[in-house]
Write an enzyme that holds these catalytic residues in place. Structure first.
Site, mmCIF file in Angstrom:
data_model
loop_
_atom_site.group_PDB
_atom_site.id
_atom_site.type_symbol
_atom_site.label_atom_id
_atom_site.label_comp_id
_atom_site.label_asym_id
_atom_site.label_seq_id
_atom_site.Cartn_x
_atom_site.Cartn_y
_atom_site.Cartn_z
ATOM 1 N N SER A 261 4.119 59.231 79.729
ATOM 2 C CA SER A 261 2.918 58.288 79.693
ATOM 3 C C SER A 261 1.676 59.080 78.484
ATOM 4 O O SER A 261 2.048 58.866 78.360
ATOM 5 C CB SER A 261 2.322 57.197 81.056
ATOM 6 N N ASP B 140 11.812 51.335 81.290
ATOM 7 C CA ASP B 140 10.531 51.795 81.006
ATOM 8 C C ASP B 140 9.681 50.226 80.942
ATOM 9 O O ASP B 140 9.810 49.667 80.175
ATOM 10 C CB ASP B 140 10.012 52.500 79.853
ATOM 11 N N HIS C 125 9.813 54.448 84.164
ATOM 12 C CA HIS C 125 9.047 54.920 83.088
ATOM 13 C C HIS C 125 8.636 56.107 84.440
ATOM 14 O O HIS C 125 8.584 57.104 83.419
ATOM 15 C CB HIS C 125 7.505 54.520 83.533
#
Length: 484
Positions: free
Chosen positions: A303, A395, A430
């Site tokens: 991230s 995601d 994600h």
């Protein structure tokens, strides 16, 4: 030129009737080092009938041993598969396997799966197919990656290990008949307890509070020196340790580094108050340890940690040996307040939010390259080490595909395409983490100033495939770039 490697068949979760949608997953290895998992679907009709002869099944008999449930090994590192078997059961009979654990916060997680015994009265999860429950098909570790909060639990839970010095303790049980997780009007036939560890025996955990650096160092057993990884997470903050502990269990020194939202860092906790010098110092601290090979240090980020990993490699006057980037942007999603990379408060502009029917928020559009703060974008053409970028195609928190493409094109234009490898996973979200752990499609992000649940994306079964495959390829990647 493409080579296809078939993976084990994966059955789509959630179908309960006689028609089952079976999914066969393929890995396609493409030019430029890309690896892409693509699904293809076939429809098959499954007739699941269970024949039980007159009267109730007699589970206990003087002429037959009591049912036995085994798990081997009962103590294992989190990325090691476990073989689960039921024995001494009546033939052709329905049974249910249940798995339950309490996380470090005390919340109950559980999974269950329906099986039918073979003619010899056995069930083997590495051989047999689940016909219902938390997953379908032959999934040896489905009871682990299929875990979900028990009915009635708190909203927005995500399973994360907070204390890596203790294991997850999984209670696995075998029940008569096909029952659901909320049904206990049945007979427990056998049970076993398994431990799942992030820290292997002999791994050392050392808290780092040195020259303003806040982190936790994990060292493998032995004197070293070892190759090493600098471990960066996202803007959720704090100091997650479990991935670093697992790296050390696999022979790599690893420093999990806090950079936002930690009590020992400068405040306020909703902004990035450390800059390039902090990350440079952390990298050099790791390099300078006598147990570490100074010229064999990589960086992994997930991230927002991807942006930081790229920034370290291009702006901090250090030379990592490799980079691993998981679902993150090439620039900051938060406005910078100075050239050293410190940010304004992490108040994401709601104009880029997307909400589902429950009001859960997705941040995917926030990190579209066009929406990133221009002054923060990393000059990827300055990257000089191998880079692996991992994409979850479902995601909902970051624009991973678009950012991966930007990195690929930047390296191509600089004549460095040989440095780039991409893994792309259909149905993965994600949070691509170590294998055999459950995905949370959404979880609690904040409680103040208001409660906010964020969408991560990913579906249980394909996300589990992604985590297992990606972790193997991560270990291969660091092996090739840090040991050879």
């Amino acid at each position: 030129m493409k080579n296809t490697l078939p993976l084990e068949p994966l059955e789509h979760r959630g179908l309960r009737k006689s028609i089952v949608l079976r999914r066969h997953t393929m890995i396609t290895i493409q030019h430029m080092g890309k690896v892409k998992i693509k699904p293809c679907f076939s429809l098959q009709r499954q007739l699941a009938s269970v024949h039980r002869t007159g009267g109730a099944v007699r589970w206990m008999s003087r002429n037959r041993p009591a049912p036995l449930l085994t798990a081997a090994p009962v103590r294992a590192i989190i990325d090691e598969p476990i073989s689960i078997k039921g024995q001494f059961l009546p033939p052709y009979s329905p049974v249910t396997f249940c798995a339950r654990l309490h996380c470090d916060d005390g919340d109950l997680w559980e999974a269950f799966a329906h099986y039918n015994t073979k003619a010899d009265g056995t069930v083997n999860l590495t051989r047999d197919h689940s016909v219902g429950g938390s997953y379908l098909g032959c999934e040896p570790m489905g009871l682990f990656w299929g875990l979900q909060p028990a009915p009635g639990g708190r909203e927005g839970l995500r399973l994360r290990k907070k204390n890596v010095q203790t294991p997850y303790v999984m209670h696995i049980s075998l029940w008569d008949g096909h029952v659901s997780s909320c049904e206990r009007q049945s007979t427990e036939l056998a049970a076993v307890t398994a431990e799942r560890w992030y820290m292997a025996p002999g791994v050392k955990r050392i808290e780092i509070r040195q020259n303003g650096i806040v982190g936790t160092l994990f060292l493998p057993p032995g004197p070293g020196p070892f190759p090493a990884m600098l471990d960066l997470w996202g803007m959720g903050g704090g100091l997650p340790e479990y991935r670093s502990a697992l790296f050390a269990s696999r022979g790599y020194a690893s420093l999990s580094l806090a950079y936002i939202g930690h009590k020992d860092l400068p405040g306020p906790h909703n902004s990035l108050n450390v800059g390039d010098l902090y990350f440079k110092s952390a990298f050099q601290l790791l390099q300078g340890l006598p147990q570490v090979c100074a010229d064999r240090v990589g960086v992994i980020g997930l991230s927002f940690g991807v942006y930081l990993a790229l920034r370290i490699a291009t702006q901090c006057s250090v030379k990592p040996s490799c980079l691993i980037c998981i679902n993150g942007p090439v620039g900051s999603t938060v406005k910078l307040r100075n050239k050293d990379g410190m940010t304004e408060p992490n108040d994401i502009d709601p104009k880029y939010w997307t909400c589902d029917h429950r009001g859960y928020v997705g941040f995917r559009e926030v990190s579209l390259p066009a929406n990133l703060h221009p002054e923060s974008k990393v000059k990827v053409e300055n990257i000089n080490c191998p880079l692996m970028y991992i994409v979850g195609e479902d995601d909902l928190s970051a624009s991973s595909k678009e950012n991966a493409y930007l990195i690929e094109e930047g390296l191509r234009a600089a004549g460095k395409s040989h440095l780039f490898t991409q893994l792309s996973y259909h149905g993965a979200g994600h949070l691509i983490e170590p294998p055999y752990t459950p995905n949370s499609r959404a979880s609690l992000w904040s409680v103040k100033p208001k409660k906010l649940i964020t969408l991560w994306g990913g579906h249980l079964a394909p996300h589990a495939v992604a985590q297992e495959d990606a972790w193997k390829k991560i270990l291969d990647f660091v092996e090739n770039n840090l040991r050879r």
